[in-house]
Design an enzyme around this catalytic site. Sequence first.
Site, PDB file in Angstrom:
ATOM      1  N   CYS A   1      -3.767  11.118   1.308  1.00 43.30           N
ATOM      2  CA  CYS A   1      -3.020   9.861   1.175  1.00 43.30           C
ATOM      3  C   CYS A   1      -1.657  10.080   0.552  1.00 43.30           C
ATOM      4  O   CYS A   1      -0.627   9.791   1.154  1.00 43.30           O
ATOM      5  CB  CYS A   1      -3.834   8.887   0.339  1.00 43.30           C
ATOM      6  SG  CYS A   1      -5.385   8.510   1.111  1.00 43.30           S
TER       7      CYS A   1
ATOM      8  N   LYS B   1       0.837  -1.212   0.000  1.00 40.94           N
ATOM      9  CA  LYS B   1       0.000   0.000   0.000  1.00 40.94           C
ATOM     10  C   LYS B   1       0.870   1.260   0.000  1.00 40.94           C
ATOM     11  O   LYS B   1       0.677   2.182  -0.800  1.00 40.94           O
ATOM     12  CB  LYS B   1      -0.918  -0.001   1.226  1.00 40.94           C
ATOM     13  CG  LYS B   1      -1.683   1.299   1.440  1.00 40.94           C
ATOM     14  CD  LYS B   1      -2.633   1.621   0.295  1.00 40.94           C
ATOM     15  CE  LYS B   1      -3.340   2.942   0.488  1.00 40.94           C
ATOM     16  NZ  LYS B   1      -4.192   3.298  -0.671  1.00 40.94           N
TER      17      LYS B   1
END
Length: 425
Positions: A261, A207
Amino acid sequence: MTEVSFQVCVVGLGYIGLPTAAMFATHGLRVVGVDTDPAVVVAINGGDTHILEPGMGALLREAIGSGNLTAQSEVQTSDVYVVAVPTPLTPDHRPDLGNVLAACRSISRHLCPGNLVVIQSTVPPGTTLRTIAPLLEEYGLRAGEDFTLAYCPERVLPGTILREIVENDRTIGGIDATSTGRAVDLYASFVSGSIYGTDATTAEMVKLSENTFRDVNISLANELARIASQVGVDVWQVIDMANRHPRVNLHRPGPGVGGHCIPVDPWFLVDAVPEAARLIRTGREVNDAQPGLVVKVVLDLLGHTPHPKAALLGVAYKADVDDTRGSPALDVIYGLEVAGVAVSVHDPHMRQFMRPQADLEQAFRDADIAVLLTDHREFQSLDPYRLGTLMRSRNMLDTRHCLDADRWRKAGFHVDVLGVGRVLR
Ligand code: SAJ
């Protein structure tokens, strides 16, 4: 044995947790969604989504209407627990795991043998195994023996979440093979993409690597823009032509990197192994310096204009969304106002913003410069002739290469484009 009323408890009903809870519910599982914000709980139970995502309202109403989804403010005893809470940064760029740890503490009180716990929140490598597992064991159950534990990151793109949450391939990593298998089976209930099993720490690293790849490549584009400006070439033409190479994928320069993010996740790797993550740190520093460069160009363009006013087009962190989290536009607004420039903001996608929003004509009225910060699709059809008549002087700085510069120049504008002909130092 505690009576189990729900098969899945999703903790955190934000732009990941709510679609996930609704997907499980519309695929036959009895789901309770948990959020600490009472207004979110009330809205969801009323079938109203606080997440502005195409299709989210209809999916939520289907989930609520099926009787398979209810929202509450406390964790409820369930077979499966999914943690989808935010993991922001502290002011000194350290991961703030407070929300994740609080969610896991709430879950540990309900844990029973045979349960599965899945972490979806973005966390530093090793967190699931070394931090979360021991925390869940505080009431005596053993991770891997009494309950299973896995990490399942999300990679949906805001604006296309409901398609991607189903179709994207996924990586799922358990603390052991049984945990991986159980988590894969859970998500197979609605995921049509391929699901790749691995261990928890590898899944965490996957991720972070995805978003770090993007951030570093955006910083490369931003650095090329600075170089192009000083070399005297058009960086957008350079990128377009370089990307004709079968194996080159240069990203796009811009006024900075926003969202919650891309500008955050790379810092998790820098924090984990600072002596190794040098390129990643530099990429972050390059991207974080972009808003300041935009402010400098605007001030250069304004020169000694008395009582200058700037019209800012777009405040969202990227095109066609209504989210300002981490938006570079916020830094540009701050920098201009500190320098004494009056700023008016127009963003057709923002429903609510921290300051009064100007409509398009209010924003342009008496402005000395217009600065396009977000390449919302609506901006491509703006009328430079009409807007030019409202301004004190017709300057346009396009930081996204979004506008047809020739059309604006024909309307009497002096047009600058980030990375073209304006020296970015
Ligand atoms: N940006 C540029 N130049 C580019 C691409 C983006 O300046 O070439 C800027 C955007 O304007 C924006 C920021 O970067 O300010 C982030 O944009 P984004 O397109 O990366 O969008 P996000 O943050 O909404 O989504 C990303 C996606 N990750 C990747 O593409 C690797 C998404 O798949 C993730 O799920 C998401 O982060 C997340 O939540 O992790």
